[in-house]
Design an enzyme around this catalytic site. Structure first.
Site, PDB file in Angstrom:
ATOM      1  N   SER A 193      -5.525   2.486   4.928  1.00  0.00           N
ATOM      2  CA  SER A 193      -5.246   2.251   3.481  1.00  0.00           C
ATOM      3  C   SER A 193      -6.469   1.522   3.112  1.00  0.00           C
ATOM      4  CB  SER A 193      -4.059   0.932   3.881  1.00  0.00           C
ATOM      5  OG  SER A 193      -3.475   0.914   3.242  1.00  0.00           O
TER       6      SER A 193
ATOM      7  N   LYS B  24      -0.061   3.518  -2.216  1.00  0.00           N
ATOM      8  CA  LYS B  24      -0.986   4.461  -2.389  1.00  0.00           C
ATOM      9  C   LYS B  24      -0.315   6.053  -2.535  1.00  0.00           C
ATOM     10  CE  LYS B  24      -4.873   1.592  -0.239  1.00  0.00           C
ATOM     11  NZ  LYS B  24      -4.508   0.363  -0.393  1.00  0.00           N
TER      12      LYS B  24
ATOM     13  N   SER C 268       0.463  -0.916   0.408  1.00  0.00           N
ATOM     14  CA  SER C 268      -0.064   0.166  -0.175  1.00  0.00           C
ATOM     15  C   SER C 268       0.610   1.453   0.115  1.00  0.00           C
ATOM     16  CB  SER C 268      -1.400  -0.135   1.409  1.00  0.00           C
ATOM     17  OG  SER C 268      -2.068  -0.809   1.133  1.00  0.00           O
TER      18      SER C 268
END
Length: 474
Positions: free
Chosen positions: A220, A165, A162
Site C-alpha cells: 500500500s 487505490k 487505501s
C-alpha cells in the site's frame, strides 16, 4: 527469488506467509515506513511502539520464535491497523454517527435505505447479527452477475483509506508497459502525508512499472502511488482522471482528493462504489496478478559495484497472506485493504468457491479488535457462499455508463427492470458465462496504445478463474 519475482496465492499453490522456520533471514523486515505520533492518518504498515509491542507478545505466545517476532515487529507487520489511542473507544467520545436517512439508490431502492438489507427466504442460512457484523457499512455481492446478496448502508459516503487505490489502479494501470523504467526524482515523492505507508522507494534510483505496482498492492505504498502519479502527469491530473473514471463506473458516492486514499477533507467513497472499483479492476489481468500476489522481492539500494539488492515484501491483505491470529481465506484472490484515522479499517476482497465468485466490502467496524475488518469480511463471504442460491437479491452492481444507464438509480423506481435487461443483454452479448476472458490476451502496452477502444473491450463480464489462473509474468 530475484528482484521482481513474486509468489501468488492461487488455491493450493500458495497458502500465505512462509512458516517462521523456513523464512530466510531478513525476509519481510526491510520495509521502510514513516511514522509520527501526531499523524492524522496511517495505513496498516505504519508501526507504533505500544501496538507493536502488544502484538509481538501475542505472536510470541502463538509460537513464533522471538527473533522472528522482533523482525516482524520492527517492520510494522505486527502493527495494529489503527493509531495508538484509537483501538479502544473513549466513553467520553461522541456516539457513532448514523447513516443519512436518504442515500443514493443506484443499483436499487433498498441499497439506499439505512440499515441491513437482506431478503431472507425459508431454508437460507441466517445472516450474522450486529454483534458479529459491526461495520458501519458493508456489502456482499456476486462478482459476475452483480447481484447484491445483502448489504448495510451500502451507499453511505465514508472515508475509504487505501481501498481507494483500487480506483487509482483501474485508472492508471493500463497506461504504462510493465517493463517501462522510471528514475525517481525528489519531486515525485513530494506531498505525501505524515505517517504514509511506504514500500521503500529511493530518490535517483530506477524502478520498473512492475515494481511500482507491486509496491502499491502489496505494501500500500504511497511512495509508489506518487511515483506513478508523477509519471501520469502529476497528482492533480491523476485525481481528475480518477474522478472521471469513477463517474464512468457509475460510482457516484466517490469524491477523490488524493490518489492514495490518505485522509483529506471531502474524500469519500462507499462500500457500493469500492465494490464497483474492484469488479472493474478485476477485468484487467495485470490488476488480478498484482492484487493476488502474496509476497515478492522489491529492489533496494545499490551496493558495492552498483549492484541492486532486494528485500522481501508481503501483502498487507491478511485474508491473502495470513497473520499470527488469522489464516488466509480459502479461495481468496485479492483485492485491497486500508486503514486511516478517519476511515478506520476498510477492506474489499474477492474469493472463489467452485464456480461462484463473491465480492465483499467492509468499512469501519465498530469493534476495534486486531484484524476485525478481515474477520467480518470472512463471515460475510462464508454466509454469501452458503446463501447465494437461497436468497433474493436486494440490488445489483451496475455496469459502466458505456454499458449500463445506471437505472435502478436515484429516484428511478420504474427503470430497474429495464436496466437489468440492458445489463443482461450486455452480458449475453459478451460471450455469455464461459471463456469471455480468453479474448483478453492483450498486453498492457497494447492497452495503452489502443486507449479508449481497449478500455471498452477489457470491461467484460464475467470474471475469469480467479484462483487457478496462469502464473504471472515476471
Amino acid at each position: 527469488m530475484g528482484s521482481g519475482s513474486i509468489r501468488r496465492s492461487a488455491g493450493a499453490l500458495f497458502r500465505g506467509v512462509l512458516s517462521a522456520s523456513r523464512a530466510k533471514a531478513g525476509t519481510f523486515t526491510d520495509v521502510p515506513t514513516t511514522f509520527s505520533a501526531s499523524t492524522a492518518s496511517t495505513d496498516p504498515t505504519a508501526p507504533n511502539a505500544s501496538a507493536t509491542t502488544g502484538n509481538a507478545g501475542r505472536a510470541a505466545r502463538h509460537g513464533f520464535p522471538l527473533r522472528t517476532v522482533a523482525a516482524l515487529a520492527s517492520s510494522g507487520l505486527l502493527a495494529t491497523p489503527l493509531l495508538a489511542g484509537t483501538a479502544h473507544a473513549d466513553p467520553k467520545e461522541p456516539k457513532a454517527p448514523k447513516p443519512p436517512a436518504k442515500m443514493s439508490q443506484i443499483g436499487g431502492d433498498r441499497l439506499g435505505t439505512p440499515g441491513v438489507q437482506v431478503a431472507q427466504t425459508p431454508g437460507a442460512p441466517k445472516l450474522p447479527g450486529p454483534d458479529t457484523l459491526t461495520a458501519r457499512s458493508w456489502i456482499v455481492s456476486d462478482a459476475e452477475s452483480g447481484k447484491v446478496l445483502a448489504a448495510k448502508n451500502a451507499h453511505w459516503q465514508l472515508a475509504p483509506a487505501s481501498t481507494l487505490k483500487m480506483l487509482f489502479a483501474d485508472t492508471v494501470l493500463p497506461k504504462f508497459p510493465k517493463d517501462q523504467k522510471h528514475t525517481v526524482k525528489p519531486a515525485d515523492l513530494a506531498g505525501m502525508g505524515a505517517g504514509s505507508s511506504l514500500v521503500g522507494i529511493r530518490e535517483n534510483l530506477s524502478y520498473s512499472v512492475h515494481d511500482l505496482w507491486l509496491g502499491v498492492f502489496l505494501r500500500s505504498g504511497n511512495d509508489a502511488v506518487h511515483t506513478l502519479s508523477a509519471m501520469n502527469g502529476g497528482t492533480e491530473a491523476t485525481v481528475t482522471q480518477m474522478q472521471r473514471h469513477a463517474k464512468e463506473l457509475n460510482a457516484r458516492d466517490t469524491h477523490v482528493v488524493t490518489p492514495d486514499g490518505y485522509d483529506a477533507p471531502g474524500q469519500v467513497s462507499s462500500a457500493y462504489d469500492l465494490s464497483l472499483f474492484a469488479r472493474s479492476g478485476l477485468q484487467n489481468p495485470d490488476f488480478r496478478e498484482y492484487c493476488s500476489t502474496a509476497s515478492a522481492q522489491f529492489p533496494g539500494d545499490k551496493g558495492k559495484g552498483g549492484k541492486r539488492a532486494s528485500f522481501g515484501i508481503q501483502n498487507t491483505n491478511r485474508l491473502l497472506s495470513g497473520d499470527y491470529d488469522i489464516k488466509p481465506y480459502p479461495g481468496i484472490a485479492g483485492v485491497k485493504n486500508g486503514s486511516t484515522t478517519n476511515a478506520g479499517s476498510t477492506f474489499t476482497g474477492v474469493a472463489q468457491r467452485g464456480d461462484r465468485k463473491l465480492l465483499v466490502t467492509v468499512m469501519n467496524p465498530e469493534k476495534k479488535e486486531h484484524n476485525e475488518a478481515y474477520r467480518e469480511a470472512a463471515k460475510l463471504l462464508d454466509w454469501g457462499f452458503a446463501a447465494a442460491d437461497k436468497v433474493e437479491p436486494v440490488g445489483r452492481l451496475v455496469g459502466p455508463r458505456s454499458e449500463d444507464d445506471g437505472s435502478g438509480a436515484e429516484n428511478a423506481k420504474d427503470k430497474g427492470k429495464d436496466a437489468d435487461r440492458s445489463t443482461q443483454a450486455a452480458l449475453d452479448g459478451d460471450g455469455a458465462k464461459s471463456g469471455a476472458w480468453t479474448a483478453l490476451g492483450l498486453t498492457t502496452g497494447a492497452l495503452a496504445l489502443l486507449g479508449v477502444v481497449a478500455f471498452a473491450v477489457h470491461r467484460r463480464w464475467p470474471l475469469p478463474e480467479l484462483v487457478r489462473g496462469r502464473r504471472p509474468r515476471k
